[in-house]
Scaffold this active site. Structure first.
Site, mmCIF file in Angstrom:
data_model
loop_
_atom_site.group_PDB
_atom_site.id
_atom_site.type_symbol
_atom_site.label_atom_id
_atom_site.label_comp_id
_atom_site.label_asym_id
_atom_site.label_seq_id
_atom_site.Cartn_x
_atom_site.Cartn_y
_atom_site.Cartn_z
ATOM 1 N N SER A 1 0.798 -1.232 0.000
ATOM 2 C CA SER A 1 0.000 0.000 0.000
ATOM 3 C C SER A 1 0.829 1.279 0.000
ATOM 4 O O SER A 1 0.276 2.371 -0.180
ATOM 5 C CB SER A 1 -0.949 0.012 1.205
ATOM 6 O OG SER A 1 -2.062 -0.810 0.980
ATOM 7 N N LYS B 1 2.596 6.546 4.941
ATOM 8 C CA LYS B 1 1.758 5.409 4.563
ATOM 9 C C LYS B 1 2.340 4.076 5.000
ATOM 10 O O LYS B 1 3.538 3.837 4.872
ATOM 11 C CB LYS B 1 1.601 5.409 3.032
ATOM 12 C CG LYS B 1 0.536 4.484 2.520
ATOM 13 C CD LYS B 1 -0.848 4.987 2.831
ATOM 14 C CE LYS B 1 -1.892 3.900 2.669
ATOM 15 N NZ LYS B 1 -1.800 2.843 3.688
ATOM 16 N N LYS C 1 0.420 3.679 -2.840
ATOM 17 C CA LYS C 1 -0.638 4.687 -2.870
ATOM 18 C C LYS C 1 -0.078 6.101 -2.766
ATOM 19 O O LYS C 1 -0.778 7.069 -3.099
ATOM 20 C CB LYS C 1 -1.646 4.422 -1.748
ATOM 21 C CG LYS C 1 -2.471 3.168 -2.006
ATOM 22 C CD LYS C 1 -3.271 2.719 -0.801
ATOM 23 C CE LYS C 1 -4.026 1.415 -1.129
ATOM 24 N NZ LYS C 1 -4.597 0.773 0.056
ATOM 25 N N SER D 1 -6.627 3.909 3.823
ATOM 26 C CA SER D 1 -5.935 3.022 2.884
ATOM 27 C C SER D 1 -6.925 2.276 1.991
ATOM 28 O O SER D 1 -6.712 1.116 1.623
ATOM 29 C CB SER D 1 -5.042 2.014 3.628
ATOM 30 O OG SER D 1 -4.104 1.418 2.758
#
Length: 402
Positions: free
Chosen positions: A69, A236, A72, A134
């Site tokens: 993730s 993140k 992202k 997320s």
């Protein structure tokens, strides 16, 4: 051809030599910084100063890895850039398609914003769903809304990465779900984080929001560092079975901002504990050294066919370097450019790069620009320069034959 300027400077207790090169020198080896007094269990790590870009610690930072993730960050940067350019507005609404809902929403059993199928969601809300929660559905909806399909958006992500100087990163989807075509390096993720923090301060605040509620479902930010009282204010997390647990994080203490990228932890707790340890080590163990003032001449570039033979080179901002406290490491600063540079040259034209080495490691790279405008020289001057380059070329050829 290399010239050594008759200039030696002291940066604190460290001796620096400034060397000018007329040809683009090969990249210096960025060997992992190993400190016997500090260890971290992640397989890939980098810690940088957000202001100067100084590398404080690295471990396999240039090895390609699965970002999960953390990819992202590239997704939201593409959207931030579109907002800045006016191609999309914060209140524009994108539809949650069946594809976004099935692959990223509640039926996917992954991280999700829980946006309802066929609902219309504002771009600004989708961004918060992607950053704070997320949400894979939020990412797919942003991708489809901007590019028509997630595949087309992934191409935009890779293209945008190249525009930002991220030469190794590639993306196959908007959410970082496992795909062999999605790969990044820790160093490039850190550069991307640095760019987001610098370029989009109004949107960066979302990374530090503790919670976000959508569709009456309240979710908390997945970044474990936000609650640990170390000055962390965003970025993140990531996790897949293949890559392990990872985290791109930023924190500030006493006016100093650091960016850490870690990946390959075995547990979420290990990720939080070890990344916190890395950041605290950086804050406690380093101090800022002043190298060059804004507008100070750092070197000169040789010109070809110009009204003058050289143009002074300056950085666009003060140049600082973080160094270990009480360090006596030798610091070498090199100005590297492809030359001689053909005239005319415009003021602020990018000419080369300042590379700063601490020991054998490149720890800082700063673009250098022309301080002045230099017009094209007279026909006589151009002829003299051409003759000089011809002689130099013949000498080089002769040396190579010896």
């Amino acid at each position: 051809m290399i010239w050594c300027l008759p200039m030696w400077r002291r940066f604190g207790a460290a001796l620096a030599a400034l060397v000018l090169s007329s040809a683009l020198a090969p990249s210096f080896a960025q060997t992992p910084k190993k400190d016997d007094s500090f260890q971290i269990s992640a397989t890939r790590v980098i810690l940088i100063d957000a202001d100067s870009g100084t590398v404080l610690y690295e471990k396999a930072a240039d090895e390609l890895m699965e970002p999960s993730s953390m990819a992202k960050l590239m997704t939201v940067e593409v959207v931030f850039n579109a907002l800045r350019q006016g191609r999309v507005k914060p209140d524009d609404e994108f539809i949650i398609s069946e594809n976004a809902w099935r692959r990223g929403g509640a039926p996917s059993h992954g991280s999700t914003m829980y946006a309802a199928i066929h609902s219309r969601v504002k771009v600004i809300d989708l961004l918060q769903g992607a950053i704070i929660q997320s949400g894979n559905d939020a990412c797919i909806a942003l991708a489809e809304g901007l590019a028509g399909s997630e595949l087309a958006f992934a191409d935009m992500m890779t293209k945008r990465a190249r525009e930002l100087g991220l030469t190794q990163s590639t993306f196959a989807n908007s959410n970082g779900l496992p795909d062999p075509r999605t790969r990044v390096t820790a160093r490039e993720l850190a550069k991307l984080a640095q760019h987001i923090i610098r370029t989009y301060p109004d949107y960066y605040r979302f990374f530090g929001e503790r919670e976000f509620t959508w569709n009456k479902i309240r979710q908390f930010n997945r970044n474990p560092l936000l609650a640990l009282n170390i000055g962390a204010d965003g970025m993140k997390t990531g996790f897949t079975k293949e890559a392990g647990y990872g985290l791109a994080a930023s924190a500030t203490q006493n006016g100093l901002r650091l960016i850490a990228v870690t990946n390959g932890f075995r547990t979420a707790k290990e990720r939080a504990d070890e990344t916190k340890k890395l950041l605290e080590w950086g804050f406690k163990g380093f101090e800022s050294r002043f190298l060059f003032a804004e507008g100070q001449i750092i070197g000169d570039a040789k010109l070809f066919g110009g009204a003058r033979g050289h143009v002074p080179l300056v950085a666009g901002a003060p140049v600082r370097l973080l160094v270990p406290r009480n360090a006596t490491d030798r610091i070498l600063a090199r100005v590297v450019y492809t030359g001689p540079v053909p005239a005319p040259v415009e003021k602020d034209q990018r000419i080369g790069m300042l590379k700063v080495l601490r020991g054998n490691n490149v720890v800082l790279e700063v673009p250098l620009r022309a301080r002045d405008t230099v017009a094209r020289g007279s026909l006589t001057q151009r002829a003299i320069d051409a003759a000089s380059e011809l002689v130099i070329g013949l000498l080089r050829a002769g040396v190579q034959k010896l």
